[in-house]
Write a protein that holds these residues in place. Structure first.
Motif, PDB file in Angstrom:
ATOM      1  N   GLY A  16      50.977  13.287 -27.019  1.00 50.65           N
ATOM      2  CA  GLY A  16      51.858  13.786 -26.013  1.00 50.65           C
ATOM      3  C   GLY A  16      52.542  12.497 -25.474  1.00 50.65           C
ATOM      4  N   ARG A  17      53.308  12.621 -24.601  1.00 45.37           N
ATOM      5  CA  ARG A  17      54.229  11.756 -24.158  1.00 45.37           C
ATOM      6  C   ARG A  17      54.364  11.554 -22.374  1.00 45.37           C
ATOM      7  NH1 ARG A  17      58.988  14.164 -21.134  1.00 45.37           N
ATOM      8  NH2 ARG A  17      61.046  11.850 -20.916  1.00 45.37           N
ATOM      9  N   VAL A  18      54.025   9.541 -22.085  1.00 45.05           N
ATOM     10  CA  VAL A  18      54.103   9.423 -20.915  1.00 45.05           C
ATOM     11  C   VAL A  18      55.575   8.968 -20.903  1.00 45.05           C
ATOM     12  CG1 VAL A  18      53.012   7.807 -19.521  1.00 45.05           C
ATOM     13  CG2 VAL A  18      51.984   9.350 -21.917  1.00 45.05           C
ATOM     14  N   SER A  19      55.821   8.920 -19.596  1.00 46.73           N
ATOM     15  CA  SER A  19      57.307   8.262 -19.036  1.00 46.73           C
ATOM     16  C   SER A  19      56.587   7.289 -17.620  1.00 46.73           C
ATOM     17  CB  SER A  19      58.745   9.437 -18.805  1.00 46.73           C
ATOM     18  OG  SER A  19      59.031   8.910 -17.849  1.00 46.73           O
ATOM     19  N   VAL A  20      56.922   6.569 -17.195  1.00 51.50           N
ATOM     20  CA  VAL A  20      56.852   6.129 -16.061  1.00 51.50           C
ATOM     21  C   VAL A  20      58.061   5.123 -15.759  1.00 51.50           C
ATOM     22  CG1 VAL A  20      55.661   3.993 -14.704  1.00 51.50           C
ATOM     23  CG2 VAL A  20      54.290   5.362 -16.627  1.00 51.50           C
ATOM     24  N   CYS A  21      58.684   5.774 -14.464  1.00 52.54           N
ATOM     25  CA  CYS A  21      59.852   5.306 -14.246  1.00 52.54           C
ATOM     26  C   CYS A  21      60.767   5.515 -14.925  1.00 52.54           C
ATOM     27  CB  CYS A  21      59.369   4.228 -13.677  1.00 52.54           C
ATOM     28  SG  CYS A  21      59.028   3.641 -12.624  1.00 52.54           S
ATOM     29  N   GLY A  22      60.688   6.671 -15.752  1.00 49.69           N
ATOM     30  CA  GLY A  22      62.180   6.641 -17.350  1.00 49.69           C
ATOM     31  C   GLY A  22      61.646   5.876 -17.944  1.00 49.69           C
ATOM     32  N   VAL A  23      60.543   4.698 -18.818  1.00 50.14           N
ATOM     33  CA  VAL A  23      60.446   4.210 -19.632  1.00 50.14           C
ATOM     34  C   VAL A  23      59.816   4.891 -20.354  1.00 50.14           C
ATOM     35  CG1 VAL A  23      60.064   2.572 -20.297  1.00 50.14           C
ATOM     36  CG2 VAL A  23      61.596   2.176 -18.579  1.00 50.14           C
ATOM     37  N   ASP A  24      59.762   5.545 -21.416  1.00 46.41           N
ATOM     38  CA  ASP A  24      58.614   6.601 -22.032  1.00 46.41           C
ATOM     39  C   ASP A  24      57.376   5.272 -22.711  1.00 46.41           C
ATOM     40  OD1 ASP A  24      59.668   8.142 -22.046  1.00 46.41           O
ATOM     41  OD2 ASP A  24      59.944   9.273 -24.239  1.00 46.41           O
ATOM     42  N   LEU A  25      56.581   5.458 -22.410  1.00 45.58           N
ATOM     43  CA  LEU A  25      55.166   4.597 -22.870  1.00 45.58           C
ATOM     44  C   LEU A  25      54.932   4.913 -23.734  1.00 45.58           C
ATOM     45  CD1 LEU A  25      53.266   2.619 -22.242  1.00 45.58           C
ATOM     46  CD2 LEU A  25      50.918   4.341 -22.155  1.00 45.58           C
ATOM     47  N   SER A  26      55.081   3.231 -25.041  1.00 46.23           N
ATOM     48  CA  SER A  26      54.929   2.593 -25.842  1.00 46.23           C
ATOM     49  C   SER A  26      54.524   1.497 -26.320  1.00 46.23           C
ATOM     50  CB  SER A  26      55.784   2.985 -27.248  1.00 46.23           C
ATOM     51  OG  SER A  26      57.294   1.615 -26.690  1.00 46.23           O
ATOM     52  N   GLU A  27      54.208   1.108 -27.212  1.00 46.43           N
ATOM     53  CA  GLU A  27      53.751  -0.440 -27.404  1.00 46.43           C
ATOM     54  C   GLU A  27      54.805  -1.753 -27.246  1.00 46.43           C
ATOM     55  OE1 GLU A  27      50.964  -1.680 -28.953  1.00 46.43           O
ATOM     56  OE2 GLU A  27      50.223   0.248 -30.674  1.00 46.43           O
ATOM     57  N   GLU A  28      55.714  -1.348 -27.122  1.00 48.01           N
ATOM     58  CA  GLU A  28      57.009  -1.636 -27.130  1.00 48.01           C
ATOM     59  C   GLU A  28      57.315  -1.986 -25.539  1.00 48.01           C
ATOM     60  OE1 GLU A  28      57.505   0.697 -29.203  1.00 48.01           O
ATOM     61  OE2 GLU A  28      56.886  -0.708 -31.222  1.00 48.01           O
ATOM     62  N   SER A  29      57.030  -0.628 -24.875  1.00 48.58           N
ATOM     63  CA  SER A  29      57.221  -1.000 -23.370  1.00 48.58           C
ATOM     64  C   SER A  29      55.651  -1.051 -22.977  1.00 48.58           C
ATOM     65  CB  SER A  29      57.845   0.342 -23.128  1.00 48.58           C
ATOM     66  OG  SER A  29      56.728   0.973 -23.233  1.00 48.58           O
ATOM     67  N   ILE A  30      55.371  -1.913 -23.402  1.00 49.21           N
ATOM     68  CA  ILE A  30      53.446  -1.236 -22.505  1.00 49.21           C
ATOM     69  C   ILE A  30      54.086  -2.695 -20.880  1.00 49.21           C
ATOM     70  CG2 ILE A  30      51.714  -2.615 -22.178  1.00 49.21           C
ATOM     71  CD1 ILE A  30      51.119  -0.661 -24.685  1.00 49.21           C
ATOM     72  N   TRP A  31      54.793  -3.603 -21.594  1.00 45.20           N
ATOM     73  CA  TRP A  31      54.845  -4.691 -20.296  1.00 45.20           C
ATOM     74  C   TRP A  31      55.399  -4.763 -18.950  1.00 45.20           C
ATOM     75  CZ3 TRP A  31      51.039  -8.257 -19.807  1.00 45.20           C
ATOM     76  CH2 TRP A  31      50.104  -7.937 -20.870  1.00 45.20           C
ATOM     77  N   GLU A  32      57.131  -3.743 -19.379  1.00 43.41           N
ATOM     78  CA  GLU A  32      57.755  -2.967 -18.411  1.00 43.41           C
ATOM     79  C   GLU A  32      56.931  -2.016 -17.877  1.00 43.41           C
ATOM     80  OE1 GLU A  32      62.028  -0.592 -18.960  1.00 43.41           O
ATOM     81  OE2 GLU A  32      60.887  -1.874 -20.728  1.00 43.41           O
ATOM     82  N   ILE A  33      56.538  -1.191 -18.533  1.00 49.24           N
ATOM     83  CA  ILE A  33      55.626   0.058 -17.289  1.00 49.24           C
ATOM     84  C   ILE A  33      53.751  -0.937 -16.648  1.00 49.24           C
ATOM     85  CG2 ILE A  33      54.214   1.416 -17.277  1.00 49.24           C
ATOM     86  CD1 ILE A  33      55.129   3.079 -20.138  1.00 49.24           C
ATOM     87  N   ARG A  34      53.928  -1.905 -17.005  1.00 49.25           N
ATOM     88  CA  ARG A  34      52.766  -2.331 -16.165  1.00 49.25           C
ATOM     89  C   ARG A  34      53.089  -3.297 -15.215  1.00 49.25           C
ATOM     90  NH1 ARG A  34      48.521  -5.209 -20.609  1.00 49.25           N
ATOM     91  NH2 ARG A  34      48.000  -2.976 -21.486  1.00 49.25           N
ATOM     92  N   LYS A  35      54.865  -3.690 -14.759  1.00 53.12           N
ATOM     93  CA  LYS A  35      55.382  -4.192 -14.159  1.00 53.12           C
ATOM     94  C   LYS A  35      55.398  -2.785 -12.708  1.00 53.12           C
ATOM     95  CE  LYS A  35      57.806  -7.923 -15.830  1.00 53.12           C
ATOM     96  NZ  LYS A  35      58.944  -8.007 -17.102  1.00 53.12           N
ATOM     97  N   GLN A  36      55.820  -1.826 -12.875  1.00 50.61           N
ATOM     98  CA  GLN A  36      56.199  -0.877 -11.841  1.00 50.61           C
ATOM     99  C   GLN A  36      54.233  -0.554 -11.871  1.00 50.61           C
ATOM    100  OE1 GLN A  36      58.451   0.126 -11.357  1.00 50.61           O
ATOM    101  NE2 GLN A  36      59.742  -0.948 -12.779  1.00 50.61           N
TER     102      GLN A  36
END
Ligand code: ATP
Length: 279
Positions: free
Chosen positions: A62-82
């Motif tokens: 499945g897919r998770v998108s937070v504030c326009g960013v798809d959740l993945s190993e690479e984007s975890i820190w970007e998403i955690r800021k939000q």
């Protein structure tokens, strides 16, 4: 309501060594500025969903998108800021020796310059009405006050989304209502989008929208009134209907002309008071 801030499409997650999935093909969305309550009995998958939203675990499909960013190993820190989270136990979250130290902790971790830190501590503690307690140590505070300090620490780092994971379940009724009132004020000012994860339907009644999870699947979705109209179906999946709702129904059955099934004690009392005036 604004744009979609979280999109979840068909996510599934099974813990290591478990045979049944904790989440099974769950889809949902969250709009900017709303308060969404996610409710369910123990083991329904609520905390697993919260961990995924904060990037602590990744769904197996499945897919998770937070504030326009798809959740993945690479984007975890970007998403955690939000995403800021407040957890169940007020004592486990208090890391500073005083309120001011505690709120400063997250800001220091985020490398916020000192002058800006002072402004944000001032602003965030005022938002949760704890500005008079800055030098207090945690053992002088009630559970509700500690949770409000935890919320101050979260909003000070300016996330877009505030997730409350059973954040009121260890509080007494006064602490619970103070925390929920704080959350409502933050939401009404547009400071954060709120997701509250709870097994308490009375807390869910305060949200704009409710999603009910059962055994890792979405069971129902709607406004609080729509969800409460499911009535005994909620009881069958282990949820307790709010006291005010049960009393409203019993009063109607007894022939008292109550106009609606109240979702809060305050609104029930307000209507009972008008009935008394008519007598
Ligand atoms: N770390 C873990 N390892 C193995 N299984 C787990 C783990 N955490 C949760 N589970 C299982 O996943 C399922 C969903 O649990 P989850 O904690 O997400 O539900 P919940 O609705 O938050 O319940 P609770 O209110 O009891 O925390 C349950 O069957 C639970 O036993």
């Amino acid at each position: 309501m604004g744009q979609q801030i979280i999109t979840i499409e068909n996510i599934s997650f099974t813990y290591h060594d478990e045979s049944t999935p904790a989440l099974n093909s769950v889809s949902l969305s969250v709009e900017q500025g709303e308060w969404l309550a996610i409710v369910g009995h123990n083991g329904s998958g609520k905390s697993t969903l919260a961990r995924i939203l904060n990037g602590l675990i990744l769904p197996q499909s499945g897919r998770v998108s937070v504030c326009g960013v798809d959740l993945s190993e690479e984007s975890i820190w970007e998403i955690r800021k939000q995403v800021g989270m407040v957890f169940q136990n007020p004592d486990n979250q208090f890391v500073g020796t005083t309120v001011i130290d505690d709120v400063a902790f997250g800001l220091e971790n985020n490398g916020i310059p000192r002058e800006e830190m002072v402004k944000r501590i001032d602003w965030s503690t005022k938002q949760v009405k704890m500005e008079a307690f800055l030098d207090q140590e945690p053992h002088h505070l009630s559970g509700g006050q500690k949770q409000r300090v935890a919320i101050a620490g979260v909003i000070a780092v300016q996330p877009t989304i505030l997730i409350l994971d059973e954040a009121t379940s260890m509080l007494d009724p006064i602490g619970r209502s103070e925390v929920l009132e704080t959350v409502r004020l933050l939401k009404d000012q547009g400071i954060v989008t709120v997701i509250s994860i709870t097994h308490d339907l009375e807390e869910a009644a305060k949200a704009d929208r409710v999603i009910v999870l059962n055994r890792g699947e979405k069971f129902a979705e709607g406004t609080p009134s729509e969800i409460f109209s499911l009535d005994h179906k909620l009881v069958e999946i282990g949820l307790d209907l709010p006291f005010s709702y049960i009393v409203s129904k019993k009063l109607k059955e007894a022939g008292i002309p109550i106009q609606q099934d109240h979702l809060s004690e305050e609104s029930l009392v307000n209507e009972l008071w008008t009935l008394q005036l008519k007598i």
